[in-house]
Write an enzyme that holds these catalytic residues in place. Structure first.
Site, short mmCIF file in Angstrom:
data_model
loop_
_atom_site.label_atom_id
_atom_site.label_comp_id
_atom_site.label_asym_id
_atom_site.label_seq_id
_atom_site.Cartn_x
_atom_site.Cartn_y
_atom_site.Cartn_z
N HIS A 238 31.39 30.74 -12.23
CA HIS A 238 30.17 30.80 -12.59
C HIS A 238 29.68 30.59 -13.85
CE1 HIS A 238 26.56 31.41 -9.37
NE2 HIS A 238 25.80 31.85 -10.41
N ASP B 95 30.98 32.93 -5.45
CA ASP B 95 31.21 33.84 -6.62
C ASP B 95 30.33 34.76 -7.06
OD1 ASP B 95 29.75 31.89 -7.54
OD2 ASP B 95 31.20 31.06 -9.17
N TYR C 253 22.75 29.84 -1.36
CA TYR C 253 22.86 31.21 -1.47
C TYR C 253 22.25 31.82 -0.20
CZ TYR C 253 23.62 31.63 -6.48
OH TYR C 253 24.29 31.54 -7.92
#
Length: 505
Positions: A373, A268, A239
């Site tokens: 996700h 996402d 991330y």
């Protein structure tokens, strides 16, 4: 010699103006750290003046204290006898929940539903809410699996299927796997069991499966691979952080660990979603803590500025929302030599763009993961199967340019085979690994993969497929699903990539 504090003295420091906590017997003054805590100040203040070790450990890898607190924050140690006395008094005032029933033998569990049911009885309410939760009304989470039920198999006969070879390769053939089944990034594994992410690695090791490790793992990247088999394959999820230097430091750290073979850039979840099960569990826990506080403390709590609740909300602190094709991928390529996998692609247009980028910049993007996700980001977003079928319809050439992996909704080995027949190169499970861990530690993960791998091989034999390379669209009937996929046209520009994207898509 370290200063010794009584538990009663520590308990007095339970406000935002003076916030102390006990961790592993040491007393820390975290007052100055409150505004910068990734999970917000409130979650620390709920534990202020108390032993927070049990809450801290499952979600913080080693080194967290050293990375975030100055040495002066460690004030000394707590007197163990006074701490035990205070804990006994607290337990008397707030009786513990009924102890979990012993789980059945793992070999009695025959499918993933049964493993999930056992895990629910063994893990904490906080853990269960975080793992089970999904966005809004859980529509995408539910449909991720339901869609596989609407794809039918077409078995062939008079085929020698004495053996079914599930061996495959990934990332352009660079790495061989004994199964196309892999573990998707799954955060906070130690919430379920102390074995954590290292336990997942151990549990899948005998199947020759790949593990993509979560950016929010509860163990350090070094711990997770420390006891892995020499040929075991790992990937690291990224991330991107607003403070890019933090991401760059982690990429440099991963580069020193040869077990990690790719960087999985997650796209996402640019912002935290609303996961009501997770948030509700946090609010209920807060009520229990607040009930034991004085009226003055309750009034102070009402004035706390941050309102983050739920594990999921806390984990998103600092995550960047400004990623673009033009800026993020060149930046990432500067800071890693590993192949890049783009996770969270949900339309054929973005698969096409990823394939075009891979052609234009060889050696960078090697694969995409079609994923919503696990239904945890945007509710009613499409399942991976829809995006696979969109690619087949609108841009089939992408399958020859870039590898397509999928995750979400896998409950049976037949689901894995159906995804492979539609063109997926690898198929991931996330919650399944966590539930296996909750049901029985690393052995529960092993049992989970034993079930799925057995079902994959049985399905292939029943269908008349001797190895993975034989699987294709003629083994399935996906007509019921095809009628529901996006039908607004390809929307692709075959002559250019970036300049006309806004106009064409």
């Amino acid at each position: 010699m370290a200063k010794v504090f009584s538990a009663e003295e520590v308990a007095k420091h339970n406000t935002a103006e003076s916030c102390w906590v006990v961790l592993h017997g040491a007393v820390y003054d975290v007052t100055e750290f409150l505004p910068s805590h990734p999970g917000g100040a409130r979650i620390i203040l709920q534990l202020a003046g108390r032993d927070a070790t049990a809450e801290f450990d499952p979600i913080h890898p080693p080194g967290t204290l050293e990375d975030n607190l100055p040495p002066t924050a460690k004030l000394g140690i707590v007197d163990p006898e006074s701490l035990k006395k205070l804990q006994r008094q607290s337990n008397t005032a707030n009786p513990a929940q009924e102890a979990a029933r012993p789980p059945p033998p793992l070999h009695h569990l025959l499918n993933l539903d049964e493993i999930e049911a056992v895990a629910k009885t063994q893990v904490s309410k906080k853990c269960w809410a975080y793992y089970f939760s999904a966005a809004d009304d859980l529509i995408s989470k539910t449909y991720n699996n339901t869609v596989y039920r609407n794809i039918l198999l077409r078995p062939r006969v008079f085929v020698d299927v004495t053996k079914a070879d599930t061996t495959t390769s990934i990332l352009g053939g660079a790495f061989k796997l004994a199964t196309p089944l892999y573990v998707s990034p799954a955060a906070m594994a130690r919430l379920a069991h102390p074995d954590g992410e290292a336990g997942i690695a151990k549990g899948i090791s005998r199947f020759g499966a790949m593990q993509l490790v979560s950016h929010n793992a509860s163990m350090s990247p070094e711990q997770i691979v420390a006891d892995a088999k020499p040929d075991q394959i790992f990937g690291w999820q990224l991330y991107v952080q607003n403070a890019r230097a933090k991401s760059e430091a982690m990429l440099a750290r991963i580069a020193k660990l040869p077990q990690y073979k790719c960087i999985v850039l997650t796209l996402d979840a640019p912002v935290p979603s609303k996961r009501e099960h997770d948030e509700k569990a946090a609010l209920e826990a807060e009520l229990l803590i607040e009930a034991s506080k004085s009226e003055e403390e309750k009034e102070k709590a009402k004035k706390r500025p941050d309102s983050n609740s739920g594990v999921g909300q806390q984990l998103f602190f600092g995550t960047a929302a400004d990623l673009t094709w033009d800026t993020t991928l060149p930046w990432l390529a500067k800071h890693t030599k590993l192949p890049i996998v783009l996770k969270g692609i949900q339309t054929h247009e973005d698969v096409y763009l990823a394939a075009q980028y891979a052609k234009k910049h060889p050696g960078t993007v090697k694969a995409v993961i079609l994923s919503n996700h696990g239904g945890r980001s945007l509710d009613t977003a499409p399942p991976a199967v829809h995006t696979l079928l969109e690619c087949k319809k609108y841009c089939p050439e992408v399958f020859d340019i870039i590898e397509i992996w999928v995750d979400g909704g896998i409950r049976r080995g037949t689901d894995v085979v159906k995804a492979l027949c539609l063109g997926a190169k690898a198929v991931g499970v996330g919650r399944a690994a966590l539930y296996g861990l909750g049901a029985g530690g690393w052995k529960g993960v092993e049992r989970t993969f034993e079930i799925l791998q057995g079902e994959i091989q049985t399905c292939m034999k029943m269908m008349g497929a001797k190895d993975i390379s034989e699987l294709g669209p003629r083994f399935i009937n996906s007509r019921m699903v095809e009628r529901d996929i996006f039908d607004g046209g390809a929307g692709l520009d075959s002559t250019g990539l970036w300049t006309s994207r806004a106009a064409k898509l």
